[in-house]
Design an enzyme around this catalytic site. Sequence first.
Site, mmCIF file in Angstrom:
data_model
loop_
_atom_site.group_PDB
_atom_site.id
_atom_site.type_symbol
_atom_site.label_atom_id
_atom_site.label_comp_id
_atom_site.label_asym_id
_atom_site.label_seq_id
_atom_site.Cartn_x
_atom_site.Cartn_y
_atom_site.Cartn_z
ATOM 1 N N HIS A 137 51.547 18.395 -11.936
ATOM 2 C CA HIS A 137 52.833 17.625 -11.320
ATOM 3 C C HIS A 137 54.017 17.347 -12.468
ATOM 4 C CE1 HIS A 137 55.105 14.008 -9.610
ATOM 5 N NE2 HIS A 137 54.498 14.590 -8.596
ATOM 6 N N ASP A 141 50.396 10.544 -7.237
ATOM 7 C CA ASP A 141 51.239 10.175 -8.527
ATOM 8 C C ASP A 141 50.761 8.731 -9.035
ATOM 9 O OD1 ASP A 141 52.542 12.617 -8.010
ATOM 10 O OD2 ASP A 141 54.501 11.583 -7.305
ATOM 11 N N HIS A 196 55.727 10.377 -0.334
ATOM 12 C CA HIS A 196 56.984 10.897 -0.900
ATOM 13 C C HIS A 196 57.018 12.499 -0.484
ATOM 14 C CE1 HIS A 196 57.828 7.988 -4.289
ATOM 15 N NE2 HIS A 196 58.403 7.758 -3.464
ATOM 16 N N HIS A 231 50.427 9.874 -0.913
ATOM 17 C CA HIS A 231 51.438 8.840 -0.723
ATOM 18 C C HIS A 231 52.555 9.628 -0.006
ATOM 19 C CE1 HIS A 231 52.777 10.808 -4.383
ATOM 20 N NE2 HIS A 231 54.049 10.249 -4.263
ATOM 21 N N ASP A 277 57.727 15.206 -1.491
ATOM 22 C CA ASP A 277 57.366 16.518 -2.404
ATOM 23 C C ASP A 277 55.488 16.471 -2.220
ATOM 24 O OD1 ASP A 277 57.175 13.967 -4.143
ATOM 25 O OD2 ASP A 277 56.893 15.302 -5.661
ATOM 26 N N HIS A 278 55.014 15.514 -1.512
ATOM 27 C CA HIS A 278 53.617 15.492 -1.235
ATOM 28 C C HIS A 278 53.168 15.802 0.242
ATOM 29 C CE1 HIS A 278 52.152 14.099 -5.506
ATOM 30 N NE2 HIS A 278 53.406 14.070 -5.687
ATOM 31 N N HIS A 294 52.125 3.339 -8.132
ATOM 32 C CA HIS A 294 53.398 4.332 -8.116
ATOM 33 C C HIS A 294 54.622 3.522 -7.366
ATOM 34 C CE1 HIS A 294 55.440 8.181 -8.145
ATOM 35 N NE2 HIS A 294 55.384 8.172 -6.719
#
Lengths: 327, 327
Positions: free
Chosen positions: B285, B227, B64, B62, B66-67, B153
Amino acid sequence: MTFQLTILGTSAALPYKNRFLSGQILNVHDELFLIDCGEAAQFRFQHLGIKHSRLNHIFISHLHGDHCFGIFGLLTSIAMMGREADMHIYAPEGLETMIEAVFKATNYKSPFKIHFYILKTDKNDKNTEGPPSDYSRIFEDEKMTVHSFPMNHRVPTCGFIFKEKPFPKNIIPEKIKQYNLTFDNIKAVKEGFDLKFKEPTMEGKIIPNSELTKPPLLPRSFAYCSDTTYFEPILPHIEGVDLLYHEATFLDDMKEHAFKVGHSTALEAGLMAQKAHAQKLIIGHFSARYDDLSPLLLEAQTQFPNTILGIDGQIYDVPLVRFEENK
Amino acid sequence: MTFQLTILGTSAALPYKNRFLSGQILNVHDELFLIDCGEAAQFRFQHLGIKHSRLNHIFISHLHGDHCFGIFGLLTSIAMMGREADMHIYAPEGLETMIEAVFKATNYKSPFKIHFYILKTDKNDKNTEGPPSDYSRIFEDEKMTVHSFPMNHRVPTCGFIFKEKPFPKNIIPEKIKQYNLTFDNIKAVKEGFDLKFKEPTMEGKIIPNSELTKPPLLPRSFAYCSDTTYFEPILPHIEGVDLLYHEATFLDDMKEHAFKVGHSTALEAGLMAQKAHAQKLIIGHFSARYDDLSPLLLEAQTQFPNTILGIDGQIYDVPLVRFEENK
């Protein structure tokens, strides 16, 4: 009164072993200024215990990934950590569009306001010629100024010079008692005025300022020059700088290649420090081809003995020790 | 025949001490598959000695930061290191636009071709319901398949399941000699056929495949679920998986908050592994609020004893030890 540089990373283009990508924190009187923001800058803040709450200004020299890909993570992470204060970002044209595109794609809205300022990167703009001027000033507050100047790289690029503002004159303590100086007298003398008596007994008498004061401390300065070829037009901007960070991506045996790709050699960095009459030179932005950096240091020192190696995570204080000539 | 997971980072949202951001490398028969690419992924490749030349496929769960904020540096750095082969990137809609905007702003053109594939992230699309199907398959080659499935998510998000293809049956060595099998016979038997003799002496005789073979090794599988909230619709996709990575951002005392922000608790991760009949669960995570991770491990183990903690930089082998039931 702190004037202190922390180097987040010294590696050019690619991370190399313990060398992170470009990024520096200048601490001026406990306010932090971030200069360049290579990938993993937010990790470096954490490694080095740097408080983002004191950071309000970010300066990006140019839009190559190794100097700016850390900005997305830094901005979003400090927001998660509760930041609400405005952030000011100074960069060549394009950074705002890029950040907006990334925020949009990631469905992100910054909880704090970001102000973008576009740097003047045109080397052919005569107005950007040095010394520092109103035209080249990009930031000013009560304690300091920041000026930018175009450099010579493959894409539009600026260097920066950070300067403390002049300090007030130091009054000689004995003179306060001798002339029974009032608060207003002291303030005026510190600002450089002569002392003029109004009392009947001393009416009209003038004590020249030079008899009442010692020379003030010299304001300190730091210049950041990365990435650029050897480029003499920047000299008037950085003349007499206390601490000069100049890139030294290659050894001089790769001088032609360095120029072709818009970089300097260690020898050229030393020469630039020499011609700028810098007090101290830190070299950095090292190619991953150099595991041992000492040849780069030795080469720069042939031109400018007071050269040191930029080392990731190290802190360099600029001491407040020099005094101006009394005028 | 390797089937091995390397965890680049286990931290949620923010880097925390030695915990990097989300990213994993699955090595299937010496080809590498990168799953998520948090900031500093390229540093992790370097730290862990991972060869990018064996990486041709990147899966982003996804969008975001941090990914995915490591993707810019990873793509540009492997290009600098000489990559010319095509790269295939599977991600929710928006990644291509974002990468294009960043490349444009930084005046960058990739020297290798990047193929983008948009994942089906719609939880309400009945066709994405499990088990893995042609509709959910996103990659296939001679040795393996990859399927994606929508998770729950805050933004469109997919999980992934990587599976080896079935292995051929194992022929019992003694039978080769006993029946004087030819190369063609052996090939047919391994593929599951019965043995039919054409020689005059044995004309018409049939030896059933089950008498000639041992059960084949069970193909191995790995599922990545991060997530997501606790989300049972993913169960048919990951049924019987060998190694399940499931996010466990919080402890169960924060269950409501976890759900609100689109995450799972360690207890829920354990429950998911239990219901999916997984062989082993790795949790990861982790929120930066947890310095000591052992409470998360213990909590997951209450539901699923064969749970281990995801640890940055560690390597988890899935051994080739289970055999199928003979049919």
